[in-house]
Design an enzyme around this catalytic site. Structure first.
Site, PDB file in Angstrom:
ATOM      1  N   HIS A  85      -2.266  -4.780 -10.261  1.00 20.87           N
ATOM      2  CA  HIS A  85      -2.950  -3.556 -10.781  1.00 20.87           C
ATOM      3  C   HIS A  85      -3.221  -3.814 -12.347  1.00 20.87           C
ATOM      4  CE1 HIS A  85      -2.751  -0.507  -7.724  1.00 20.87           C
ATOM      5  NE2 HIS A  85      -1.607  -1.520  -7.364  1.00 20.87           N
ATOM      6  N   GLU A 105     -10.373   0.012  -5.843  1.00 17.37           N
ATOM      7  CA  GLU A 105      -9.337  -0.916  -5.165  1.00 17.37           C
ATOM      8  C   GLU A 105     -10.001  -2.319  -4.841  1.00 17.37           C
ATOM      9  OE1 GLU A 105      -6.984   0.442  -1.846  1.00 17.37           O
ATOM     10  OE2 GLU A 105      -6.681   2.543  -2.751  1.00 17.37           O
ATOM     11  N   CYS A 163       0.836  -1.289  -0.118  1.00 15.88           N
ATOM     12  CA  CYS A 163       0.125   0.023  -0.003  1.00 15.88           C
ATOM     13  C   CYS A 163       0.879   1.273   0.009  1.00 15.88           C
ATOM     14  CB  CYS A 163      -0.925   0.034   1.372  1.00 15.88           C
ATOM     15  SG  CYS A 163      -1.914   1.556   1.251  1.00 15.88           S
ATOM     16  N   CYS A 183      -4.803   6.095  -4.771  1.00 18.79           N
ATOM     17  CA  CYS A 183      -4.157   4.847  -4.355  1.00 18.79           C
ATOM     18  C   CYS A 183      -2.593   5.006  -4.918  1.00 18.79           C
ATOM     19  CB  CYS A 183      -4.888   3.610  -5.276  1.00 18.79           C
ATOM     20  SG  CYS A 183      -4.109   2.263  -5.336  1.00 18.79           S
ATOM     21  N   GLY A 190      -1.379   2.369  -7.119  1.00 25.83           N
ATOM     22  CA  GLY A 190      -2.156   2.525  -8.384  1.00 25.83           C
ATOM     23  C   GLY A 190      -1.347   3.692  -9.295  1.00 25.83           C
TER      24      GLY A 190
END
Ligand SMILES: N[C@@H](CCC[C@H](N)C(=O)O)C(=O)O
Length: 298
Positions: free
Chosen positions: A154, A203, A68, A212, A215
């Site tokens: 992703h 997400e 994260c 994100c 992301g």
């Protein structure tokens, strides 16, 4: 804490191990009946000598995940402000790999997110051969997407108009598409110039968030590989901007952005089974620790 509105509950598990069942996390993450957050971050003692801390991440749906990016910036700020370290360069181990956090003079945090993995099996994504982008069908609709593993999986789709992007409809369908056996985070990217994009991310395990970090990195990697983006890109997310730098294949991705502390709290399980006689003493001890920590930060 939050990183551009992607919000977290951060727990210090360095003094005492914390074990939470997925149902516990879902209860805490509930925005109406709990505290409410996109991810829970656990700060743990270093699992080996080459890192400073262990960093575990759980989505609001209770599932543990590998990485994260926005959380990593909050992690750095948390360990400094709690007095758990006095370092400006902090190395942490996640289950998606080790990453490096650098607290800048301005209070922002730069994260070295590591080298992106791009082979279908590394995502994981079901494809016969590696490619820069892949055709995929969702409920009869033909789409084209790129895939990137930034520690976590992703998919990135290019759109012409982000405001009209079908994030709420396609995000959940792609998240659970059978070609992504570990599910996937889904980014919708609008390219403004080779140095500036806009991005919304659905997400995995949390739904659409205000930002994100992984992301943003995945979108820049995908866009650069496809020849649309330069090395340094400003990524505009609904919650604010991140600076992402990627020199190219084989190199790590660097992300720079803010981390904000919102409040300190104490979670008490309401059910009697968990509340023992020692509860009152624990509450007082915890409140005293919060007060001392606050004084230290002031
Ligand atoms: N908000 C994050 C990513 C959190 C994990 C993700 N939902 C997953 O399931 O992989 C970020 O800032 O990177």
């Amino acid at each position: 804490m939050h990183g551009l509105g992607n919000d977290f509950m951060v727990l210090d598990a360095t003094r005492e191990a914390i074990a939470l069942a997925p149902g516990d996390i879902r209860a805490m993450a509930d925005r109406h009946f709990g505290v409410g957050f996109d991810q829970l971050l656990l700060v743990e003692r270093a699992p080996h000598a080459s890192v400073d801390f262990g960093y575990r991440i759980f989505n609001a749906d209770g599932g543990e995940v590998e990485q994260c990016g926005n959380g990593a910036r909050c992690f750095a700020r948390f360990v400094r402000e709690q007095g758990l370290t006095d370092k400006d360069h902090i190395r942490v181990q996640t289950c998606g790999g080790a990453i490096e956090l650098h607290i800048t003079g301005h209070g922002d945090v730069r994260v070295d997110m590591g080298v992106p993995r791009l082979l279908p099996a590394e995502i994981p994504f079901d494809a016969p051969a590696p490619a820069l982008s892949y055709p995929i069908t969702v409920e009869g609709e033909a789409l084209e997407l790129a895939v990137v593993n930034m520690g976590n999986p992703h998919a990135v789709l290019r759109v012409d108009d982000l405001g009209r992007a079908p994030v709420a409809r396609l995000g959940p369908l792609l998240e659970r598409h059978p070609r992504f056996p570990a599910r996937v985070n889904v980014g919708f990217m609008q390219i403004l110039t080779p140095e500036r994009i806009r991005l919304r991310v659905h997400e995995r395990g949390a739904g659409e968030t205000l930002a994100c970090g992984t992301g943003a990195c995945a979108a820049v990697v995908a866009g650069r590989r496809l020849g649309w983006l330069g090395r340094d890109v400003t990524v505009g997310l609904p919650g604010g901007e991140l600076q992402v730098t990627w020199p190219g294949e084989g190199h790590p991705v660097s992300m720079l952005g803010p981390a904000t502390r919102v409040y300190d709290g104490l979670w008490l399980w309401p059910d009697a089974a968990r509340a023992g006689e020692a509860q009152d003493a624990k509450v007082h001890a915890a409140l005293a620790t919060i007060a001392v920590d606050r004084q230290k930060r002031a």
